[in-house]
Design a protein around this motif. Structure first.
Motif, PDB file in Angstrom:
ATOM      1  N   ALA A  46       0.948  -1.035   0.043  1.00  0.00           N
ATOM      2  CA  ALA A  46      -0.035   0.030  -0.042  1.00  0.00           C
ATOM      3  C   ALA A  46       0.802   1.324  -0.023  1.00  0.00           C
ATOM      4  O   ALA A  46       0.401   2.343  -0.552  1.00  0.00           O
ATOM      5  N   GLY A  47       2.067   1.193   0.757  1.00  0.00           N
ATOM      6  CA  GLY A  47       2.895   2.463   0.731  1.00  0.00           C
ATOM      7  C   GLY A  47       3.754   2.724  -0.629  1.00  0.00           C
ATOM      8  O   GLY A  47       4.670   3.695  -0.595  1.00  0.00           O
ATOM      9  N   GLN A  48       3.559   1.730  -1.795  1.00  0.00           N
ATOM     10  CA  GLN A  48       4.371   1.490  -2.824  1.00  0.00           C
ATOM     11  C   GLN A  48       4.108   2.868  -3.762  1.00  0.00           C
ATOM     12  O   GLN A  48       2.595   3.043  -3.556  1.00  0.00           O
ATOM     13  N   ARG A  49       4.853   3.256  -4.354  1.00  0.00           N
ATOM     14  CA  ARG A  49       4.353   4.258  -5.595  1.00  0.00           C
ATOM     15  C   ARG A  49       3.768   3.395  -6.545  1.00  0.00           C
ATOM     16  O   ARG A  49       3.559   2.318  -6.874  1.00  0.00           O
ATOM     17  N   ALA A  50       3.209   4.351  -7.210  1.00  0.00           N
ATOM     18  CA  ALA A  50       2.002   3.707  -8.415  1.00  0.00           C
ATOM     19  C   ALA A  50       2.809   2.850  -9.314  1.00  0.00           C
ATOM     20  O   ALA A  50       2.341   1.541 -10.023  1.00  0.00           O
ATOM     21  N   ASP A  51       3.952   3.270  -9.814  1.00  0.00           N
ATOM     22  CA  ASP A  51       4.741   2.570 -10.738  1.00  0.00           C
ATOM     23  C   ASP A  51       5.351   1.126 -10.350  1.00  0.00           C
ATOM     24  O   ASP A  51       5.281   0.204 -10.942  1.00  0.00           O
ATOM     25  N   ALA A  52       5.611   1.166  -8.786  1.00  0.00           N
ATOM     26  CA  ALA A  52       6.074  -0.095  -8.287  1.00  0.00           C
ATOM     27  C   ALA A  52       4.865  -0.961  -8.203  1.00  0.00           C
ATOM     28  O   ALA A  52       4.958  -2.090  -8.354  1.00  0.00           O
ATOM     29  N   ARG A  53       3.712  -0.490  -7.981  1.00  0.00           N
ATOM     30  CA  ARG A  53       2.422  -1.424  -7.665  1.00  0.00           C
ATOM     31  C   ARG A  53       2.178  -2.050  -9.185  1.00  0.00           C
ATOM     32  O   ARG A  53       1.770  -3.115  -9.279  1.00  0.00           O
ATOM     33  N   ARG A  54       2.336  -1.242 -10.100  1.00  0.00           N
ATOM     34  CA  ARG A  54       1.927  -1.447 -11.713  1.00  0.00           C
ATOM     35  C   ARG A  54       3.111  -2.537 -11.872  1.00  0.00           C
ATOM     36  O   ARG A  54       2.883  -3.854 -12.407  1.00  0.00           O
ATOM     37  N   ASN A  55       4.326  -2.491 -11.494  1.00  0.00           N
ATOM     38  CA  ASN A  55       5.357  -3.317 -11.757  1.00  0.00           C
ATOM     39  C   ASN A  55       5.219  -4.604 -11.225  1.00  0.00           C
ATOM     40  O   ASN A  55       5.463  -5.606 -11.721  1.00  0.00           O
ATOM     41  N   GLY A  84      13.986  -4.408 -15.454  1.00  0.00           N
ATOM     42  CA  GLY A  84      15.321  -5.163 -15.257  1.00  0.00           C
ATOM     43  C   GLY A  84      15.329  -5.998 -14.174  1.00  0.00           C
ATOM     44  O   GLY A  84      14.332  -6.115 -13.412  1.00  0.00           O
ATOM     45  N   SER A  85      16.214  -6.887 -14.258  1.00  0.00           N
ATOM     46  CA  SER A  85      16.143  -8.072 -13.134  1.00  0.00           C
ATOM     47  C   SER A  85      16.414  -7.561 -11.884  1.00  0.00           C
ATOM     48  O   SER A  85      15.685  -8.211 -10.832  1.00  0.00           O
ATOM     49  N   GLY A  86      16.990  -6.359 -11.446  1.00  0.00           N
ATOM     50  CA  GLY A  86      16.884  -5.650 -10.236  1.00  0.00           C
ATOM     51  C   GLY A  86      15.576  -5.423  -9.600  1.00  0.00           C
ATOM     52  O   GLY A  86      15.167  -5.470  -8.436  1.00  0.00           O
ATOM     53  N   THR A  87      14.482  -5.016 -10.669  1.00  0.00           N
ATOM     54  CA  THR A  87      13.150  -4.775 -10.474  1.00  0.00           C
ATOM     55  C   THR A  87      12.513  -6.169 -10.000  1.00  0.00           C
ATOM     56  O   THR A  87      11.629  -6.116  -8.800  1.00  0.00           O
ATOM     57  N   VAL A  88      12.656  -7.246 -10.412  1.00  0.00           N
ATOM     58  CA  VAL A  88      12.229  -8.394 -10.113  1.00  0.00           C
ATOM     59  C   VAL A  88      12.827  -8.737  -8.710  1.00  0.00           C
ATOM     60  O   VAL A  88      11.901  -9.035  -7.865  1.00  0.00           O
ATOM     61  N   ARG A  89      14.233  -8.517  -8.362  1.00  0.00           N
ATOM     62  CA  ARG A  89      14.459  -9.087  -7.246  1.00  0.00           C
ATOM     63  C   ARG A  89      14.237  -7.947  -6.082  1.00  0.00           C
ATOM     64  O   ARG A  89      13.904  -8.596  -4.983  1.00  0.00           O
ATOM     65  N   ARG A  90      13.879  -6.659  -6.250  1.00  0.00           N
ATOM     66  CA  ARG A  90      13.188  -5.817  -5.451  1.00  0.00           C
ATOM     67  C   ARG A  90      11.907  -6.494  -4.985  1.00  0.00           C
ATOM     68  O   ARG A  90      11.527  -6.369  -3.732  1.00  0.00           O
ATOM     69  N   HIS A  91      11.083  -7.071  -5.911  1.00  0.00           N
ATOM     70  CA  HIS A  91       9.754  -7.311  -5.590  1.00  0.00           C
ATOM     71  C   HIS A  91       9.575  -8.832  -4.890  1.00  0.00           C
ATOM     72  O   HIS A  91       8.839  -9.189  -4.181  1.00  0.00           O
ATOM     73  N   PHE A  92      10.660  -9.750  -5.543  1.00  0.00           N
ATOM     74  CA  PHE A  92      10.841 -11.020  -5.425  1.00  0.00           C
ATOM     75  C   PHE A  92      12.155 -11.483  -4.936  1.00  0.00           C
ATOM     76  O   PHE A  92      12.807 -11.753  -5.666  1.00  0.00           O
ATOM     77  N   PRO A  93      12.859 -11.135  -3.616  1.00  0.00           N
ATOM     78  CA  PRO A  93      14.049 -11.284  -3.166  1.00  0.00           C
ATOM     79  C   PRO A  93      14.627 -12.659  -3.648  1.00  0.00           C
ATOM     80  O   PRO A  93      15.854 -12.763  -3.986  1.00  0.00           O
ATOM     81  N   ALA A 109       2.240  -5.927 -10.153  1.00  0.00           N
ATOM     82  CA  ALA A 109       1.274  -6.577 -10.572  1.00  0.00           C
ATOM     83  C   ALA A 109       1.710  -7.199 -11.894  1.00  0.00           C
ATOM     84  O   ALA A 109       1.136  -8.254 -12.547  1.00  0.00           O
ATOM     85  N   LEU A 110       2.379  -6.336 -12.913  1.00  0.00           N
ATOM     86  CA  LEU A 110       2.825  -6.830 -14.052  1.00  0.00           C
ATOM     87  C   LEU A 110       3.569  -8.164 -13.945  1.00  0.00           C
ATOM     88  O   LEU A 110       3.440  -9.265 -14.755  1.00  0.00           O
ATOM     89  N   LEU A 111       4.831  -8.152 -13.115  1.00  0.00           N
ATOM     90  CA  LEU A 111       5.650  -9.254 -13.056  1.00  0.00           C
ATOM     91  C   LEU A 111       4.810 -10.308 -12.404  1.00  0.00           C
ATOM     92  O   LEU A 111       5.256 -11.555 -12.654  1.00  0.00           O
ATOM     93  N   LEU A 112       3.878 -10.034 -11.510  1.00  0.00           N
ATOM     94  CA  LEU A 112       3.286 -11.220 -11.038  1.00  0.00           C
ATOM     95  C   LEU A 112       2.330 -12.054 -12.209  1.00  0.00           C
ATOM     96  O   LEU A 112       2.512 -13.210 -12.232  1.00  0.00           O
TER      97      LEU A 112
END
Length: 185
Positions: A2-11, A42-51, A13-16
């Motif tokens: 809930a505290g994430q930025r809108a682009d982080a939430r979109r990322n 980027g792969s870093g974005t995947v790792r941020r959401h799913f370590p 949802a897209l990654l999931l």
């Protein structure tokens, strides 16, 4: 989230969504790098959401695990506790046998970090009362635990994952497990 930025939430949802498809197609070892490429991040974005890979698998299967947990609660009130337990175990097995990666996620559950959503812990929590009632009522051998039963389900699902009739074979093996393999004496 809930505290994430809108682009982080979109990322997320897209990654999931991409991960759900990748795991369905390739199983638990779906490439995290390919998931990132397909999602256009980027792969870093995947790792941020799913370590960890385990964290990704847990996220992919969370909704269905929640449904199975809800079903266990519904069945807990039934008077025939062994039948309720068997119905629930059948539902867990059906999910594990028909959805690539679930058995591996359950198998890897022992590796989850403290505080991390864990499918096996979620199912243990949900199925524990069913097992306790079945043991108390004499319909399940004393000493049998939910962990034992989930390990059996996981083993059956892993053993039948590539079988041409995986679901039917998984159900057959569960029946053999429940009824035993010995014939009449």
């Amino acid at each position: 989230m809930a505290g994430q930025r809108a682009d982080a939430r979109r990322n997320y949802a897209l990654l999931l969504a991409v991960a759900e498809q990748a795991v369905a197609d390739q199983g638990a070892d779906a490439s995290l790098e390919q998931i990132a490429r397909t999602a256009g991040v980027g792969s870093g974005t995947v790792r941020r959401h799913f370590p960890t890979r385990h964290a990704l698998l847990e996220a992919v299967f969370r909704k269905r695990m929640d449904t199975l947990a809800d079903r266990a609660r519904e069945l807990a009130g039934r008077p025939d506790s062994p039948a309720a337990l068997l119905e629930w175990l059948g539902a867990v097995l059906s999910f594990a046998a028909t959805t690539r990666g679930v058995a591996e996620a359950l198998n890897r559950g022992h590796l989850a970090d403290a505080g991390e959503f864990c499918a096996s812990a979620r199912l243990s929590e949900a199925g524990g009362p069913l097992v306790a009632r079945a043991v108390a009522g004499g319909g399940l051998a004393p000493g049998v635990t939910i962990a034992d039963l989930l390990d059996l389900i996981t083993g059956i699902a892993l053993a039948t994952e590539h079988h041409p009739d995986g679901v039917d074979q998984a159900k057959r093996l569960l029946d053999l497990t429940i009824n035993g393999v010995s014939g009449p004496a």
